[in-house]
Design a protein around this motif. Structure first.
Motif, short mmCIF file in Angstrom:
data_model
loop_
_atom_site.label_atom_id
_atom_site.label_comp_id
_atom_site.label_asym_id
_atom_site.label_seq_id
_atom_site.Cartn_x
_atom_site.Cartn_y
_atom_site.Cartn_z
N CYS A 118 38.87 36.31 31.62
CA CYS A 118 40.28 36.17 30.82
C CYS A 118 40.23 34.79 30.03
O CYS A 118 39.58 33.77 30.21
CB CYS A 118 41.29 35.94 31.89
SG CYS A 118 41.65 37.31 32.87
N VAL A 147 46.68 36.22 26.62
CA VAL A 147 45.74 36.22 27.44
C VAL A 147 44.84 37.39 27.29
O VAL A 147 45.41 38.39 27.10
CB VAL A 147 45.75 36.16 29.01
CG1 VAL A 147 44.27 36.05 29.79
CG2 VAL A 147 46.51 34.67 29.23
N ILE A 162 41.80 40.15 28.23
CA ILE A 162 40.96 40.29 29.46
C ILE A 162 39.78 41.17 29.02
O ILE A 162 40.39 42.26 28.21
CB ILE A 162 41.83 41.28 30.47
CG1 ILE A 162 43.33 40.34 30.80
CG2 ILE A 162 41.12 41.31 31.89
CD1 ILE A 162 44.10 41.25 31.62
#
Length: 196
Positions: free
Chosen positions: A168, A3, A5
């Motif tokens: 995200c 992920v 960010i």
């Protein structure tokens, strides 16, 4: 699952302790802990899957079984053109709600982190649990995790004061039409199952 960010401003995940002159400090060695990331994603999953706490528990763990997934703390990009995260100090005052003015002796100082982007991973580290509900295979788990990650738009303290706005973007799997269809079908299966 990875992920990424992207930060749209500063954020603060405070340690709960202060130090002389600073009321809220961050852990400079762990600016965005794994436990915070897991909690944010679980909260997002609960909002995306209302009325399906057993499905959320199957993925994120609960009192009867641990989660089969492990979160890593956020890593800030070494090659980030914006540079490494910067910790700065912000002052704020507490307001008298009736008068709308600053309260005497209520000046607070808190650290905040300015960063461009970070990345974290969620990896399987245990067997998938028996759910007692509809089949929940690895792809189903990943669909819930990816959608939960994509549903996180803020983190840390003072979000209502403008801190912690983020985007995200999960990868492996990426959130696309196929994954959204899998997520929706999974939620529908669990809603229609008598024990879910």
């Amino acid at each position: 699952m990875r992920v990424t960010i992207t930060f749209h401003g500063p954020f603060r995940v405070a340690t709960g302790n202060g130090r002389p002159g600073i009321d809220a400090v961050v852990d400079r060695d762990n600016l965005l802990p794994a436990s915070t990331l897991k909690g944010l994603m679980r909260d997002s999953a609960e909002r995306l899957l209302p009325g399906l706490p057993r499905l959320v528990e199957a993925v994120f763990g609960g009192p009867h079984h641990p989660t089969p997934w492990g979160w890593e703390a956020a890593r800030f990009q070494d090659g980030d053109p914006e540079g490494q995260p910067v910790v700065a100090v912000r002052a704020r005052v507490r307001l008298d709600e009736d008068a709308g003015a600053a309260l005497r002796d209520h000046l607070l100082y808190g650290e905040e982190v300015w960063a461009h982007s970070a990345e974290f991973t969620v990896s399987q580290h245990g067997p998938l649990p028996e759910t007692g509900g509809p089949l929940l295979d690895r792809d189903g788990h990943l669909a819930v995790l990816a959608c939960a990650a994509a549903g996180v738009h803020s983190l840390g303290a003072e979000r209502r004061r403008g801190l912690g706005w983020v985007q995200c973007a999960p990868a492996d799997p990426v959130v696309d039409e196929t994954l959204l269809s899998r997520f929706t079908a999974l939620a529908d299966q669990w809603r229609s199952h008598p024990r879910a």
